[in-house]
Design a protein around this motif. Sequence first.
Motif, PDB file in Angstrom:
ATOM      1  N   SER A 126       0.831  -1.213   0.000  1.00  0.00           N
ATOM      2  CA  SER A 126       0.000   0.000   0.000  1.00  0.00           C
ATOM      3  C   SER A 126       0.863   1.261   0.000  1.00  0.00           C
ATOM      4  CB  SER A 126      -0.922  -0.004   1.221  1.00  0.00           C
ATOM      5  OG  SER A 126      -1.817  -1.088   1.174  1.00  0.00           O
ATOM      6  N   LEU A 127       1.910   1.243   0.838  1.00  0.00           N
ATOM      7  CA  LEU A 127       2.799   2.403   0.894  1.00  0.00           C
ATOM      8  C   LEU A 127       3.592   2.563  -0.404  1.00  0.00           C
ATOM      9  CD1 LEU A 127       4.140   1.988   4.553  1.00  0.00           C
ATOM     10  CD2 LEU A 127       2.629   3.798   3.704  1.00  0.00           C
ATOM     11  N   LEU A 128       3.987   1.441  -1.001  1.00  0.00           N
ATOM     12  CA  LEU A 128       4.761   1.499  -2.247  1.00  0.00           C
ATOM     13  C   LEU A 128       3.961   2.095  -3.399  1.00  0.00           C
ATOM     14  CD1 LEU A 128       6.508  -1.982  -1.991  1.00  0.00           C
ATOM     15  CD2 LEU A 128       7.686   0.224  -2.120  1.00  0.00           C
ATOM     16  N   LEU A 129       2.666   1.836  -3.407  1.00  0.00           N
ATOM     17  CA  LEU A 129       1.817   2.386  -4.459  1.00  0.00           C
ATOM     18  C   LEU A 129       1.516   3.865  -4.236  1.00  0.00           C
ATOM     19  CD1 LEU A 129      -0.725  -0.558  -4.906  1.00  0.00           C
ATOM     20  CD2 LEU A 129       1.174   0.065  -6.406  1.00  0.00           C
ATOM     21  N   GLU A 130       1.684   4.342  -3.001  1.00  0.00           N
ATOM     22  CA  GLU A 130       1.341   5.732  -2.667  1.00  0.00           C
ATOM     23  C   GLU A 130       2.542   6.663  -2.723  1.00  0.00           C
ATOM     24  OE1 GLU A 130      -0.722   8.182   1.063  1.00  0.00           O
ATOM     25  OE2 GLU A 130      -0.587   5.986   1.100  1.00  0.00           O
ATOM     26  N   HIS A 131       3.749   6.163  -2.447  1.00  0.00           N
ATOM     27  CA  HIS A 131       4.934   7.017  -2.332  1.00  0.00           C
ATOM     28  C   HIS A 131       6.045   6.543  -3.265  1.00  0.00           C
ATOM     29  CE1 HIS A 131       3.300   8.931   1.313  1.00  0.00           C
ATOM     30  NE2 HIS A 131       2.926   7.704   1.688  1.00  0.00           N
ATOM     31  N   GLU A 132       7.006   7.435  -3.464  1.00  0.00           N
ATOM     32  CA  GLU A 132       8.224   7.097  -4.206  1.00  0.00           C
ATOM     33  C   GLU A 132       9.370   6.977  -3.207  1.00  0.00           C
ATOM     34  OE1 GLU A 132      11.228   8.926  -7.625  1.00  0.00           O
ATOM     35  OE2 GLU A 132       9.392   9.985  -7.083  1.00  0.00           O
ATOM     36  N   PHE A 133       9.953   5.774  -3.114  1.00  0.00           N
ATOM     37  CA  PHE A 133      10.975   5.503  -2.099  1.00  0.00           C
ATOM     38  C   PHE A 133      12.363   5.443  -2.720  1.00  0.00           C
ATOM     39  CE2 PHE A 133       7.128   3.764  -0.076  1.00  0.00           C
ATOM     40  CZ  PHE A 133       7.193   4.404   1.144  1.00  0.00           C
ATOM     41  N   ALA A 134      13.315   5.957  -1.942  1.00  0.00           N
ATOM     42  CA  ALA A 134      14.716   5.877  -2.356  1.00  0.00           C
ATOM     43  C   ALA A 134      15.313   4.518  -2.027  1.00  0.00           C
ATOM     44  CB  ALA A 134      15.528   6.976  -1.673  1.00  0.00           C
ATOM     45  N   LEU A 135      14.740   3.821  -1.011  1.00  0.00           N
ATOM     46  CA  LEU A 135      15.292   2.532  -0.577  1.00  0.00           C
ATOM     47  C   LEU A 135      14.215   1.780   0.185  1.00  0.00           C
ATOM     48  CD1 LEU A 135      17.778   0.611  -0.094  1.00  0.00           C
ATOM     49  CD2 LEU A 135      18.208   1.952   1.986  1.00  0.00           C
ATOM     50  N   ALA A 136      14.196   0.451   0.033  1.00  0.00           N
ATOM     51  CA  ALA A 136      13.303  -0.419   0.809  1.00  0.00           C
ATOM     52  C   ALA A 136      14.156  -1.436   1.557  1.00  0.00           C
ATOM     53  CB  ALA A 136      12.299  -1.119  -0.101  1.00  0.00           C
ATOM     54  N   ILE A 137      13.987  -1.482   2.877  1.00  0.00           N
ATOM     55  CA  ILE A 137      14.712  -2.454   3.713  1.00  0.00           C
ATOM     56  C   ILE A 137      13.687  -3.471   4.184  1.00  0.00           C
ATOM     57  CG2 ILE A 137      16.144  -2.774   5.757  1.00  0.00           C
ATOM     58  CD1 ILE A 137      17.028   0.123   5.493  1.00  0.00           C
ATOM     59  N   LEU A 138      13.827  -4.710   3.733  1.00  0.00           N
ATOM     60  CA  LEU A 138      12.817  -5.741   3.972  1.00  0.00           C
ATOM     61  C   LEU A 138      13.366  -6.830   4.878  1.00  0.00           C
ATOM     62  CD1 LEU A 138      11.579  -6.264   0.283  1.00  0.00           C
ATOM     63  CD2 LEU A 138      10.925  -4.462   1.891  1.00  0.00           C
ATOM     64  N   ASP A 139      12.555  -7.194   5.899  1.00  0.00           N
ATOM     65  CA  ASP A 139      12.877  -8.370   6.714  1.00  0.00           C
ATOM     66  C   ASP A 139      12.510  -9.608   5.898  1.00  0.00           C
ATOM     67  OD1 ASP A 139      13.645  -9.872   8.939  1.00  0.00           O
ATOM     68  OD2 ASP A 139      11.556  -9.998   9.611  1.00  0.00           O
ATOM     69  N   VAL A 140      13.380 -10.601   5.900  1.00  0.00           N
ATOM     70  CA  VAL A 140      13.135 -11.792   5.089  1.00  0.00           C
ATOM     71  C   VAL A 140      12.033 -12.653   5.683  1.00  0.00           C
ATOM     72  CG1 VAL A 140      14.137 -13.942   4.255  1.00  0.00           C
ATOM     73  CG2 VAL A 140      15.461 -11.819   4.155  1.00  0.00           C
ATOM     74  N   GLN A 141      12.130 -12.907   6.985  1.00  0.00           N
ATOM     75  CA  GLN A 141      11.222 -13.858   7.624  1.00  0.00           C
ATOM     76  C   GLN A 141      10.042 -13.125   8.238  1.00  0.00           C
ATOM     77  OE1 GLN A 141      14.330 -15.485  10.107  1.00  0.00           O
ATOM     78  NE2 GLN A 141      14.352 -17.394   8.935  1.00  0.00           N
ATOM     79  N   MET A 142       8.916 -13.125   7.486  1.00  0.00           N
ATOM     80  CA  MET A 142       7.682 -12.521   7.978  1.00  0.00           C
ATOM     81  C   MET A 142       6.542 -13.504   7.753  1.00  0.00           C
ATOM     82  SD  MET A 142       7.832  -8.547   6.672  1.00  0.00           S
ATOM     83  CE  MET A 142       7.916  -9.004   4.940  1.00  0.00           C
TER      84      MET A 142
END
Length: 412
Positions: free
Chosen positions: A44-60
């Motif tokens: 939802s946030l990715l579709l609303e904003h333009e990000f310079a970087l995404a830091i993702l946790d692998v295990q969710m």
Amino acid sequence: MLSHIQAKLLIVDDLPENLLALEALIKAEDREVYQAGSADQALSLLLEHEFALAILDVQMPGMNGFELAELMRGMEKTKHIPIVFVSAAGREMNYAFKGYESGAVDFLHKPLDTLAVKSKVKVFVELYRQRKALDRQVQALARSQQEQQQLLEQLQVARGELERAVRMRDDFMSIVSHEVRTPLNGLILETQLRKLHLSRDNADAFTLDKMRAMVERDERQINSLIRLIEDMLDVSRIRTGKLSISPSRFNLTQLVGGLVENFAAQAAAVGSVIELEVAGPLEGIWDEFRIEQVIANLLSNALRYGAKRPVQVRVLDDQGMACVEVRDQGIGISPENQRRIFQQFERVDSTHSVAGLGLGLYISEQIVLAHGGRISVSSAEGEGATFRVHLPLVCDVHEQNDESGRSEATSA
């Protein structure tokens, strides 16, 4: 300096304490940090904003970080966002490779190295800013090129107009020199002839009848010069919005009838005749002198181009407007010429075989428009031409002049 470009960072982790700790580590005045506790919130946030970087946790739970990265790479809006994976799992090579295969640009292991995280985030933020700055420069360059292209097109149009103006000036000077020379040559020859008779004391050359003929010839030549000068002055007045319009009530039928009588001798001289048909008196508030100028010009043209055939003139009420119709049976006017004869210095016969500056119809149209009326022509080559002047029977000429800006309703 690129610090004025705000960078947005996205951190995704299912544990709130991890989000708080990571935000505290990477936040700064020139950055905005957005938190997502799941892959769905992240999307939802990715579709609303333009990000310079995404830091993702692998295990969710649910969709893990690798799956979220694959979705991001499949969407046009998010496929270019750099992804850094964070994992508490061991440093097995195959696990890291899986992250890179999913589209990651880096891989961090917990516990996080504070300096390493700050350094990596700083690098990606700077790369983002440089890219944004470059995009803006490219856009500015594109706008500049577009403006230059528009300017070039405007210059080309201006050049074409200037070249046309130069051609019109040259044509005008050529026409004027020819038209002025004709009556002047007549006057010069008459003067030289009289001087010759005087030098020889030839009194017989100055009898009363011969003097009358001389005066008539002189008057015709002088009137030709006056007409040329008045036409040029009228064009100047039209261009400066100072064409004199002095409205008063008069009978249009009576005016046209008087003109037809005055032109009878001219018609006979060219072997033609003018036939008049009227439907009754038509009174209106117009400038009598200017309307006479328009009708006289139409009658002159009809006799000039009418091939010595009869010219028909009608005065009638046409749907609430006064209409004067002048029809000749001469050479006619092609559709192409019909579009240009109301322009300056344009004539049906572009050679010098027919006298005139090519201003009569232009001036006539401006006069008629200043009265809130219209002038039109219908013709075919070889079938003559019919000119129609329509004038409003009820018209506030002062108001029309204020709106059109073509003339001033004042006395000359």
